[in-house]
Design an enzyme around this catalytic site. Structure first.
Site, PDB file in Angstrom:
ATOM      1  N   ASP A  91     -23.566 -14.356   3.383  1.00 26.35           N
ATOM      2  CA  ASP A  91     -22.520 -15.018   4.157  1.00 26.35           C
ATOM      3  C   ASP A  91     -23.048 -15.587   5.473  1.00 26.35           C
ATOM      4  O   ASP A  91     -23.831 -14.929   6.162  1.00 26.35           O
ATOM      5  CB  ASP A  91     -21.439 -13.962   4.445  1.00 26.35           C
ATOM      6  CG  ASP A  91     -20.153 -14.540   4.983  1.00 26.35           C
ATOM      7  OD1 ASP A  91     -19.495 -15.295   4.250  1.00 26.35           O
ATOM      8  OD2 ASP A  91     -19.791 -14.219   6.133  1.00 26.35           O
TER       9      ASP A  91
ATOM     10  N   HIS B 136     -13.435 -19.732  -2.317  1.00 28.49           N
ATOM     11  CA  HIS B 136     -12.301 -19.103  -1.635  1.00 28.49           C
ATOM     12  C   HIS B 136     -12.049 -19.677  -0.233  1.00 28.49           C
ATOM     13  O   HIS B 136     -11.099 -19.284   0.421  1.00 28.49           O
ATOM     14  CB  HIS B 136     -12.562 -17.598  -1.534  1.00 28.49           C
ATOM     15  CG  HIS B 136     -13.766 -17.334  -0.679  1.00 28.49           C
ATOM     16  ND1 HIS B 136     -15.059 -17.670  -1.063  1.00 28.49           N
ATOM     17  CD2 HIS B 136     -13.890 -16.822   0.556  1.00 28.49           C
ATOM     18  CE1 HIS B 136     -15.891 -17.370  -0.094  1.00 28.49           C
ATOM     19  NE2 HIS B 136     -15.218 -16.841   0.904  1.00 28.49           N
ATOM     20  N   ASP B 137     -12.921 -20.577   0.229  1.00 26.63           N
ATOM     21  CA  ASP B 137     -12.763 -21.154   1.563  1.00 26.63           C
ATOM     22  C   ASP B 137     -12.187 -22.566   1.551  1.00 26.63           C
ATOM     23  O   ASP B 137     -12.044 -23.176   2.618  1.00 26.63           O
ATOM     24  CB  ASP B 137     -14.119 -21.217   2.278  1.00 26.63           C
ATOM     25  CG  ASP B 137     -14.605 -19.845   2.684  1.00 26.63           C
ATOM     26  OD1 ASP B 137     -13.761 -18.946   2.879  1.00 26.63           O
ATOM     27  OD2 ASP B 137     -15.836 -19.666   2.799  1.00 26.63           O
TER      28      ASP B 137
END
Ligand code: GLC
Ligand code: CA
Length: 548
Positions: A192, A318-319
């Site tokens: 991440d 998911h962003d």
């Protein structure tokens, strides 16, 4: 080392994937049941967004224990079962690893808050006086803690304090965490915001008038990043595992340092240029979709990495909101979903498919900001364009919210879309189009988006040219058509995608005009290969063979 060039991945954001124990929250019991579905799709591996215990300020990206599984999702035993079954089906498993920050509820942070001179005091970034940086998610990037009479840095929410990577003990912790999962058998990590790990010493002030990201020049690709990355790489090398880094706002130039040469520390990087064809950094500033910007975002990386490094290919995660609602059309949902699949899956790189993308899922539009869950959408609503009327601000959320990709996966047409049992309230709203857009309906329909994704993956996997061939873009100034080819030895594929909602005439590049191509894939049933009028969102893939 695995040959990730041939592979493709499916991303699971587990809370919304499949509820296996009937409490309305997706979990690893649900994943276990659906591994067959993922295998059938034709991918080679799974990337799990964080599964760890987390207070969910940022839905899992705020980790409070790196060596466990969130109780909502199951436990370590259930994870091992999933891992084992995935492996038995030939699927690799990649874990998300968040090294930039922890949750403020992580024991390290709690200890760090206690005093300035304990073992954990320097695990985070503390200052007597804050600088002027903004946080990406909310307000200022500093939060005061009375017990230390100091402020800690948080580039994301205040519940996500940044770790101090300059402290060797923190890096050791991270390496131990990597080993913990690698020893269990996982096949790699998606790391991440990996380019934010090293901060410029002195933490200089940023431009005062740039909200959210004014500190970025001082924490992106910072001075020690490649030394730290080399340490993590060394661990991964021992295990032969895969490393994929997320690189927000990283241009190809700085990405190449992570991807090639003596500082190579990642196998692939998740780039963002092509995801900004209708916005700047997902939520902050919107603009109408520009095909030219989409194409140039992709081409820039394709050309720069050729022969030197390897790309990730993706349109959703998911962003980001759903791609059909952004770059395609909900009116031509099925056609545009398929065309978008063609537009990216035959580029050079490893494709990623985000849960529900393979169904052509679309954005959800909730009637009140209070119904949204995602911290960045909520912050966006209350922080930016504050003087705009609430309807206008809500409209922006409808266009841009990360929550649109976080609605439950639509498995069938029964109540709750088969995500959780009838009568149970799912943790988040199901998109109302689930009766039409769902796995069960699409599995039966040979012309569905789902079956088209399967075809694309199969075609890609079957062709050396589509995996290894050189990329070239044609007519880059066209605002209707994206056209590129892939060439390897005597085989070439020509990929043509119309982004127009009305028919358009397509010209072939000179080098293809006199050659006989075979149409190997199209998103419309009857396509006469000689007719170069493309219907709305039509996509075609032609194969050419040269005499040797
Ligand atoms: C990454 C994640 C995103 C998260 C952020 C902070 O960009 O993908 O979901 O909010 O990092 O951890
Ligand atoms: Ca559950």
């Amino acid at each position: 080392m695995m040959d990730y060039r041939r592979m493709s991945f499916y991303q699971i954001w587990v809370r919304s994937f499949m509820d296996g124990n009937g409490d309305g929250i997706g979990d690893l019991y649900g994943v276990y049941k659906k591994l067959g579905y993922i295998k059938e799709l034709g991918v080679d591996g799974i990337w799990f967004s964080p599964l760890y215990p987390s207070p969910n300020a940022d839905y899992g990206y705020d980790i409070s224990d790196y060596r466990n599984i969130h109780k909502d999702f199951g436990d370590l035993d259930q994870f091992k079962k999933v891992l084992e079954k995935a492996h038995s089906l030939g699927l690799k498993v990649i874990m998300d690893l968040v090294m930039n920050h922890t949750s403020d509820e992580h024991p390290w942070f709690k200890k760090s808050c206690e005093s300035r001179d304990n073992e954990y005091s320097d695990y985070y970034i503390w200052r007597d006086k804050p600088n002027n940086w903004y946080s990406i998610f909310e307000g200022r990037a500093w939060e005061y803690v009375p017990s230390r009479d100091q402020y800690y840095l948080h580039i994301f929410s205040k519940k996500q304090p940044d770790l101090n990577m300059d402290n060797p003990a923190v890096r050791e912790e991270m390496k131990e965490i990597m080993r913990f999962w690698l020893d269990m058998g996982v096949d790699g990590f998606r790391e991440d915001v990996v380019n934010f790990l090293s901060k410029r010493s002195g933490l200089p002030d940023g431009l005062p008038f740039v909200p959210a990201v004014n500190g970025m020049p001082f924490y992106k690709d910072g001075p020690h990043i490649h030394e730290y990355m080399a340490e993590f790489r060394a661990v991964c090398r021992e295990y032969g595992c895969l490393q994929i880094g997320e690189g927000p706002m990283t241009g190809v130039g700085s990405a190449m340092k992570y991807l090639s040469g003596p500082t190579k520390s990642l196998d692939m990087m998740i780039s963002f240029d092509h995801m900004m064809a209708d916005c700047i950094y997902t939520e902050y500033i919107h603009r109408p979709f520009s095909l030219i910007s989409y194409k140039s975002g992709l081409s820039k990386w394709q050309y720069a990495l050729e022969g030197k490094a390897w790309n990730t290919l993706y349109l959703e995660n998911h962003d980001h909101p759903r791609i059909v609602s952004r770059y395609g059309s909900e009116v031509f949902r099925s056609e545009s979903a398929k065309m978008l699949a063609v537009s990216y899956m035959f580029l050079k790189g490893t494709p990623f498919i985000y849960q529900g993308q393979e169904l052509g899922m679309t954005n959800i539009r909730l009637m009140n900001i209070l119904l949204y869950k995602d911290i960045s959408s909520i912050n966006n609503f209350y922080t930016y364009h504050k003087d705009d009327p609430p309807e206008e601000r809500l409209k922006r959320i409808h266009i841009s919210s990360r929550d649109s990709s976080r609605t439950p996966v639509q498995w069938d047409a029964t109540e709750n879309a088969g995500f959780c049992p009838p009568g149970i309230k799912p943790w988040f709203f199901v998109n109302p189009n689930y009766r039409k857009v769902n796995v069960k309906v699409e599995e039966k329909d040979p012309g569905s988006v789902l079956n088209f994704y399967k075809k694309c993956l199969k075609l890609r996997r079957s062709s050396k040219t589509l995996i290894l061939g050189k990329y070239h873009e044609y007519f880059h100034l066209s605002s209707h058509v994206y056209m590129y080819d892939r060439v390897y030895k005597n085989i070439s594929y020509l990929i043509i995608c119309s982004f127009s909602r009305i028919p358009v005439m397509v010209n072939l590049p000179g080098s293809y005009r006199k050659r006989e191509g075979i149409l190997v894939l199209s998103n419309y049933e009857k396509t006469k290969p000689d007719r170069m009028i493309f219907r709305p969102y039509e996509a075609r893939v032609y194969r050419f063979r040269d005499e040797e």
